[in-house]
Design a protein around this motif. Structure first.
Motif, short mmCIF file in Angstrom:
data_model
loop_
_atom_site.label_atom_id
_atom_site.label_comp_id
_atom_site.label_asym_id
_atom_site.label_seq_id
_atom_site.Cartn_x
_atom_site.Cartn_y
_atom_site.Cartn_z
N MET A 61 0.76 -1.46 0.03
CA MET A 61 -0.06 -0.14 0.56
C MET A 61 1.04 1.34 0.21
N GLN A 62 2.06 1.37 0.75
CA GLN A 62 3.00 2.51 0.75
C GLN A 62 3.47 2.88 -0.26
N ALA A 63 3.95 1.40 -1.42
CA ALA A 63 3.86 2.03 -2.52
C ALA A 63 3.46 2.35 -3.67
N SER A 64 2.45 1.37 -3.59
CA SER A 64 1.04 1.58 -4.54
C SER A 64 1.05 3.41 -4.44
N SER A 65 0.46 3.40 -3.05
CA SER A 65 0.06 5.42 -2.51
C SER A 65 1.00 6.24 -3.54
N ALA A 66 2.45 5.95 -2.82
CA ALA A 66 3.36 7.06 -4.17
C ALA A 66 3.89 7.11 -5.40
N LEU A 67 3.09 5.84 -6.25
CA LEU A 67 3.19 6.16 -7.20
C LEU A 67 1.86 6.81 -7.68
N VAL A 68 0.76 6.32 -7.12
CA VAL A 68 -0.41 6.82 -8.07
C VAL A 68 -0.50 8.14 -7.03
N TRP A 69 -0.15 8.82 -6.12
CA TRP A 69 0.34 10.03 -6.17
C TRP A 69 1.27 11.07 -7.11
N LEU A 70 2.08 10.51 -7.18
CA LEU A 70 3.00 11.03 -8.69
C LEU A 70 2.68 10.84 -9.60
N ILE A 71 1.36 10.20 -10.72
CA ILE A 71 1.01 9.41 -11.21
C ILE A 71 -0.36 10.75 -11.42
N MET A 72 -1.19 11.18 -9.84
CA MET A 72 -2.28 11.95 -10.27
C MET A 72 -0.71 13.51 -10.27
#
Length: 286
Positions: free
Chosen positions: A160-171
């Protein structure tokens, strides 16, 4: 004479005896038979239709490869990605120092050679993807270490930590692209450039979390505050050459509503970096 003819062949005989048993081939024709039947591919290759089919198949394969390369380069420019990973150890060390302490750096312009930007290993101002990519991976590993020291580590939480960081970067990148479109900014910034600039904040995040693990929350807040100010200054001085006009880049007063919007957009992008840095790291230090 009878015994001699029965034991061997007659020395005065001019021709070989061809009245042998059925299935036994004469000796004189064995080599020729093997040569003809032992290489059936020669007959196939000598066929004009086979050669034409092979040439047509090679042509189709070449056209298919060109089509795949063209479409792949359209959506994922491999040739451009090679430019962003053209770094060396000296560049990485200098760029990390610039991200942590950008206050003494004077020249922020990217160098060009025949209208083409030079590789990052030759210019510290050039954006790269090596540091953001390695920073993202290192951030996930440091986050796992921090969670493990607090007995909160699970594979699900790390995922979840990795997914959250990646999603915030894309957004973040998508919002910046939309803002550039709405403001109608003519810039040479590409999507990969925005990903690179947005990924530089992972360096400060890693430094802050490591300081928190070593010195507690006080060390985390002090170190993160320094890194937030540094990344803010770095983004302002880098993006102003990309988004603002040449007059504004040289320190001249900005005039016009459009230039004002560009200035606000530059400030917003730079100010968003410290917010993301705190949001993605504050729960890792206790």
């Amino acid at each position: 004479m009878r015994n001699t003819s029965m034991d061997g062949t007659d020395p005065s005989q001019l021709f070989d005896d061809t009245s042998a048993a059925p299935g036994v081939q004469p000796t004189g024709f064995q080599g020729q038979g093997v040569g003809t039947m032992g290489h059936p591919g020669r007959t196939l290759l000598s066929d004009p239709m086979s050669n034409l089919a092979m040439a047509y198949g090679s042509s189709l394969a070449s056209q298919g490869k060109d089509l795949v390369d063209k479409n792949l380069d359209r959506f994922l420019p491999i040739s451009k990605l090679k430019y962003y990973f053209a770094v060396d150890t000296v560049y990485v060390g200098k760029k990390l120092g610039l991200l942590v302490f950008p206050y003494m750096h004077q020249n922020w312009e990217v160098s060009y050679q025949q209208d083409t930007p030079v590789a990052p290993r030759f210019d510290i101002n050039a954006p790269d993807l090596y540091i953001p990519a390695m920073g993202f991976i290192t951030y996930i590993l440091v986050a796992g270490l921090a969670l493990g020291t607090q007995n909160r580590f699970t594979p699900e939480i790390l995922g979840m930590q990795a997914s959250s960081a990646l999603v915030w970067l894309i957004m973040e990148v998508l919002v910046v692209l939309l803002s550039l479109y709405l403001v109608t900014v003519n810039t040479d910034l590409t999507t990969i450039d925005l990903v690179a600039f947005s990924g530089y904040k992972y360096v400060g995040m890693i430094v802050g979390v490591v300081a928190g693990l070593l010195f507690g929350r006080t060390g985390y807040y002090l170190t993160l505050l320094w890194c937030c100010i540094s990344i803010f200054v770095f983004m302002i001085r880098t993006l102003r050459l990309k988004l603002l006009s040449e007059a504004a880049a040289q320190g001249v007063l900005v005039h016009g509503a459009r230039n004002q919007l560009r200035m606000y957009l530059t400030m917003s992008i730079a100010a968003a970096q410290p917010i993301f840095m705190y949001w993605l790291t504050y729960h890792l230090v206790r």
